[in-house]
Motif scaffolding. Sequence first.
Motif, PDB file in Angstrom:
ATOM      1  N   VAL A 160       0.857  -1.190   0.000  1.00 26.01           N
ATOM      2  CA  VAL A 160       0.000   0.000   0.000  1.00 26.01           C
ATOM      3  C   VAL A 160       0.890   1.236   0.000  1.00 26.01           C
ATOM      4  CG1 VAL A 160      -1.679   1.354   1.316  1.00 26.01           C
ATOM      5  CG2 VAL A 160      -1.907  -1.141   1.183  1.00 26.01           C
ATOM      6  N   ILE A 161       0.664   2.123  -0.956  1.00 24.20           N
ATOM      7  CA  ILE A 161       1.371   3.408  -0.990  1.00 24.20           C
ATOM      8  C   ILE A 161       0.330   4.520  -1.117  1.00 24.20           C
ATOM      9  CG2 ILE A 161       3.064   4.857  -2.158  1.00 24.20           C
ATOM     10  CD1 ILE A 161       4.400   2.360  -3.216  1.00 24.20           C
ATOM     11  N   LEU A 162       0.325   5.402  -0.139  1.00 22.14           N
ATOM     12  CA  LEU A 162      -0.569   6.564  -0.172  1.00 22.14           C
ATOM     13  C   LEU A 162       0.145   7.713  -0.873  1.00 22.14           C
ATOM     14  CD1 LEU A 162      -3.242   7.916   0.806  1.00 22.14           C
ATOM     15  CD2 LEU A 162      -1.961   8.640   2.843  1.00 22.14           C
ATOM     16  N   ARG A 163      -0.477   8.232  -1.925  1.00 25.46           N
ATOM     17  CA  ARG A 163       0.028   9.412  -2.619  1.00 25.46           C
ATOM     18  C   ARG A 163      -1.038  10.503  -2.556  1.00 25.46           C
ATOM     19  NH1 ARG A 163       1.799   5.192  -6.152  1.00 25.46           N
ATOM     20  NH2 ARG A 163       4.087   5.003  -6.100  1.00 25.46           N
ATOM     21  N   ALA A 164      -0.640  11.681  -2.151  1.00 23.98           N
ATOM     22  CA  ALA A 164      -1.593  12.773  -1.943  1.00 23.98           C
ATOM     23  C   ALA A 164      -1.147  14.033  -2.663  1.00 23.98           C
ATOM     24  CB  ALA A 164      -1.739  13.057  -0.451  1.00 23.98           C
ATOM     25  N   ASP A 165      -2.064  14.610  -3.434  1.00 30.10           N
ATOM     26  CA  ASP A 165      -1.919  15.966  -3.964  1.00 30.10           C
ATOM     27  C   ASP A 165      -2.856  16.848  -3.145  1.00 30.10           C
ATOM     28  OD1 ASP A 165      -0.223  14.925  -5.840  1.00 30.10           O
ATOM     29  OD2 ASP A 165      -1.607  15.098  -7.520  1.00 30.10           O
ATOM     30  N   ILE A 166      -2.303  17.836  -2.477  1.00 33.03           N
ATOM     31  CA  ILE A 166      -3.078  18.623  -1.515  1.00 33.03           C
ATOM     32  C   ILE A 166      -2.960  20.105  -1.857  1.00 33.03           C
ATOM     33  CG2 ILE A 166      -3.420  19.168   0.926  1.00 33.03           C
ATOM     34  CD1 ILE A 166      -1.919  16.509   1.520  1.00 33.03           C
ATOM     35  N   SER A 167      -4.112  20.764  -1.972  1.00 26.18           N
ATOM     36  CA  SER A 167      -4.150  22.205  -2.208  1.00 26.18           C
ATOM     37  C   SER A 167      -4.811  22.863  -1.002  1.00 26.18           C
ATOM     38  CB  SER A 167      -4.938  22.534  -3.476  1.00 26.18           C
ATOM     39  OG  SER A 167      -4.339  21.935  -4.610  1.00 26.18           O
ATOM     40  N   TYR A 168      -4.170  23.874  -0.449  1.00 18.58           N
ATOM     41  CA  TYR A 168      -4.731  24.563   0.706  1.00 18.58           C
ATOM     42  C   TYR A 168      -4.242  26.003   0.710  1.00 18.58           C
ATOM     43  CZ  TYR A 168      -0.151  23.569   2.880  1.00 18.58           C
ATOM     44  OH  TYR A 168       1.185  23.483   3.163  1.00 18.58           O
ATOM     45  N   ALA A 169      -4.821  26.805   1.597  1.00 19.99           N
ATOM     46  CA  ALA A 169      -4.416  28.206   1.716  1.00 19.99           C
ATOM     47  C   ALA A 169      -3.865  28.442   3.112  1.00 19.99           C
ATOM     48  CB  ALA A 169      -5.591  29.132   1.451  1.00 19.99           C
ATOM     49  N   VAL A 170      -2.789  29.213   3.208  1.00 15.17           N
ATOM     50  CA  VAL A 170      -2.282  29.677   4.489  1.00 15.17           C
ATOM     51  C   VAL A 170      -2.458  31.190   4.522  1.00 15.17           C
ATOM     52  CG1 VAL A 170      -0.707  27.789   4.934  1.00 15.17           C
ATOM     53  CG2 VAL A 170       0.072  29.703   3.570  1.00 15.17           C
ATOM     54  N   CYS A 171      -2.982  31.677   5.641  1.00 17.44           N
ATOM     55  CA  CYS A 171      -3.393  33.077   5.685  1.00 17.44           C
ATOM     56  C   CYS A 171      -2.928  33.753   6.971  1.00 17.44           C
ATOM     57  CB  CYS A 171      -4.915  33.189   5.611  1.00 17.44           C
ATOM     58  SG  CYS A 171      -5.640  32.323   4.190  1.00 17.44           S
ATOM     59  N   GLU A 172      -2.515  34.981   6.826  1.00 15.15           N
ATOM     60  CA  GLU A 172      -2.313  35.895   7.940  1.00 15.15           C
ATOM     61  C   GLU A 172      -3.237  37.068   7.650  1.00 15.15           C
ATOM     62  OE1 GLU A 172       1.465  37.706  10.414  1.00 15.15           O
ATOM     63  OE2 GLU A 172       1.314  38.098   8.274  1.00 15.15           O
ATOM     64  N   LYS A 173      -2.694  38.175   7.131  1.00 11.09           N
ATOM     65  CA  LYS A 173      -3.546  39.255   6.635  1.00 11.09           C
ATOM     66  C   LYS A 173      -3.922  39.017   5.183  1.00 11.09           C
ATOM     67  CE  LYS A 173      -1.658  42.642   9.852  1.00 11.09           C
ATOM     68  NZ  LYS A 173      -0.901  43.909  10.033  1.00 11.09           N
ATOM     69  N   ILE A 174      -3.098  38.270   4.484  1.00  9.74           N
ATOM     70  CA  ILE A 174      -3.406  37.842   3.123  1.00  9.74           C
ATOM     71  C   ILE A 174      -3.336  36.319   3.071  1.00  9.74           C
ATOM     72  CG2 ILE A 174      -2.536  39.965   2.082  1.00  9.74           C
ATOM     73  CD1 ILE A 174      -0.002  38.368   1.333  1.00  9.74           C
ATOM     74  N   CYS A 175      -3.918  35.738   2.038  1.00  7.04           N
ATOM     75  CA  CYS A 175      -3.907  34.290   1.869  1.00  7.04           C
ATOM     76  C   CYS A 175      -2.973  33.911   0.723  1.00  7.04           C
ATOM     77  CB  CYS A 175      -5.316  33.763   1.576  1.00  7.04           C
ATOM     78  SG  CYS A 175      -6.373  33.706   3.044  1.00  7.04           S
ATOM     79  N   ILE A 176      -2.231  32.839   0.941  1.00 10.19           N
ATOM     80  CA  ILE A 176      -1.296  32.342  -0.064  1.00 10.19           C
ATOM     81  C   ILE A 176      -1.677  30.908  -0.403  1.00 10.19           C
ATOM     82  CG2 ILE A 176       1.119  31.783  -0.550  1.00 10.19           C
ATOM     83  CD1 ILE A 176       1.900  33.952   1.463  1.00 10.19           C
ATOM     84  N   PRO A 177      -1.952  30.605  -1.672  1.00 15.14           N
ATOM     85  CA  PRO A 177      -2.280  29.223  -2.043  1.00 15.14           C
ATOM     86  C   PRO A 177      -1.033  28.338  -2.025  1.00 15.14           C
ATOM     87  CG  PRO A 177      -2.235  30.613  -3.988  1.00 15.14           C
ATOM     88  CD  PRO A 177      -2.030  31.525  -2.812  1.00 15.14           C
ATOM     89  N   VAL A 178      -1.218  27.085  -1.609  1.00 10.24           N
ATOM     90  CA  VAL A 178      -0.114  26.122  -1.541  1.00 10.24           C
ATOM     91  C   VAL A 178      -0.553  24.828  -2.220  1.00 10.24           C
ATOM     92  CG1 VAL A 178       1.407  24.789  -0.027  1.00 10.24           C
ATOM     93  CG2 VAL A 178       0.680  27.091   0.652  1.00 10.24           C
ATOM     94  N   ASP A 179       0.305  24.268  -3.027  1.00  9.38           N
ATOM     95  CA  ASP A 179       0.101  22.939  -3.615  1.00  9.38           C
ATOM     96  C   ASP A 179       1.238  22.043  -3.152  1.00  9.38           C
ATOM     97  OD1 ASP A 179      -2.239  23.444  -5.210  1.00  9.38           O
ATOM     98  OD2 ASP A 179      -0.963  24.613  -6.555  1.00  9.38           O
ATOM     99  N   ALA A 180       0.874  20.917  -2.530  1.00 15.97           N
ATOM    100  CA  ALA A 180       1.884  20.007  -1.992  1.00 15.97           C
ATOM    101  C   ALA A 180       1.617  18.594  -2.481  1.00 15.97           C
ATOM    102  CB  ALA A 180       1.876  20.049  -0.465  1.00 15.97           C
ATOM    103  N   LYS A 181       2.690  17.837  -2.649  1.00 18.88           N
ATOM    104  CA  LYS A 181       2.608  16.429  -3.017  1.00 18.88           C
ATOM    105  C   LYS A 181       3.412  15.625  -2.000  1.00 18.88           C
ATOM    106  CE  LYS A 181       2.383  17.358  -8.014  1.00 18.88           C
ATOM    107  NZ  LYS A 181       1.032  16.819  -8.260  1.00 18.88           N
ATOM    108  N   ALA A 182       2.863  14.490  -1.574  1.00 19.98           N
ATOM    109  CA  ALA A 182       3.570  13.634  -0.627  1.00 19.98           C
ATOM    110  C   ALA A 182       3.158  12.191  -0.873  1.00 19.98           C
ATOM    111  CB  ALA A 182       3.259  14.038   0.812  1.00 19.98           C
ATOM    112  N   GLU A 183       4.059  11.263  -0.528  1.00 17.06           N
ATOM    113  CA  GLU A 183       3.714   9.850  -0.636  1.00 17.06           C
ATOM    114  C   GLU A 183       4.362   9.079   0.496  1.00 17.06           C
ATOM    115  OE1 GLU A 183       6.326   7.169  -3.426  1.00 17.06           O
ATOM    116  OE2 GLU A 183       5.562   8.865  -4.599  1.00 17.06           O
TER     117      GLU A 183
END
Length: 279
Positions: A134-157
Amino acid sequence: MKTLVPPHLAFALLAALCASSWFATPACAQDASSWQQDSHSQLRLLAGSRSGTVLLGGIVLQLQPGWHTYWRNPGDSGVPPRFDFSKSDNIEAVTVLWPAPTKFDDGAGGHSLGYHDQIVLPLRIVTKNADKPVILRADISYAVCEKICIPVDAKAELPFTSVASTEDQTLFAALDTVPKPANIGDPNPLTIRDVKRDGQSVVVDVATPDARDVNLFVEGPTPDWALPIPMPDAHSPPGVKRFSFALDGLPPGAKPDGAALKFTLVGTDKAYEFNVNLQ
């Protein structure tokens, strides 16, 4: 003279070290992926023990002080995380289990729902064949925000290989933060007592031993419902914290009659989830 550490203590020590945010050894690596970093956050996967066809995994997201990310329902503003596990090996389905969120000012007069500092999102993973790798592979998109929001795209397995994972304790602790299923009127100290529709508004009565730190959130049948965050009533009856919200934010053509709503009730140390068909 050498001092020998008993095996059970050695395992506990290794688990504690691996749970540390920045500790990494080859022994830890088998149960946690490498960190995927951006300018204000970092992310990695966790693998629970390998046993049977249903496995427990997790996504760890660390945020810099003062920054936040969002729950599945971001509230008045924000972007919920998105997950794609379709490139995984020998995995039938992955369900993200969401810890209870925090409510905070969004900087525009409203409120957002999400997480600060570090959050572990448990994953319920159904494998296709318990006897194959079993190998879990994830493509994850999320936002990190303080006063502004920055989009993040991450890949992990991460492969699931351990009969006894060093991350089990972390994953079980994360499961405890996920709201538990409940029904209206359950005899818990913290519960929803009643849900009533009043014209174009909905009124929810919550029984609570301490009304100071209780929040209620509501979601519609589909993600395109944008219902407002329920607000507390300053004139609630004794022993009750009353919330209300307007039936706004429905998608075009949608009717509230009979709609399947999901309420998340969050107290100081307990959280519950209620599924209610609106009358």
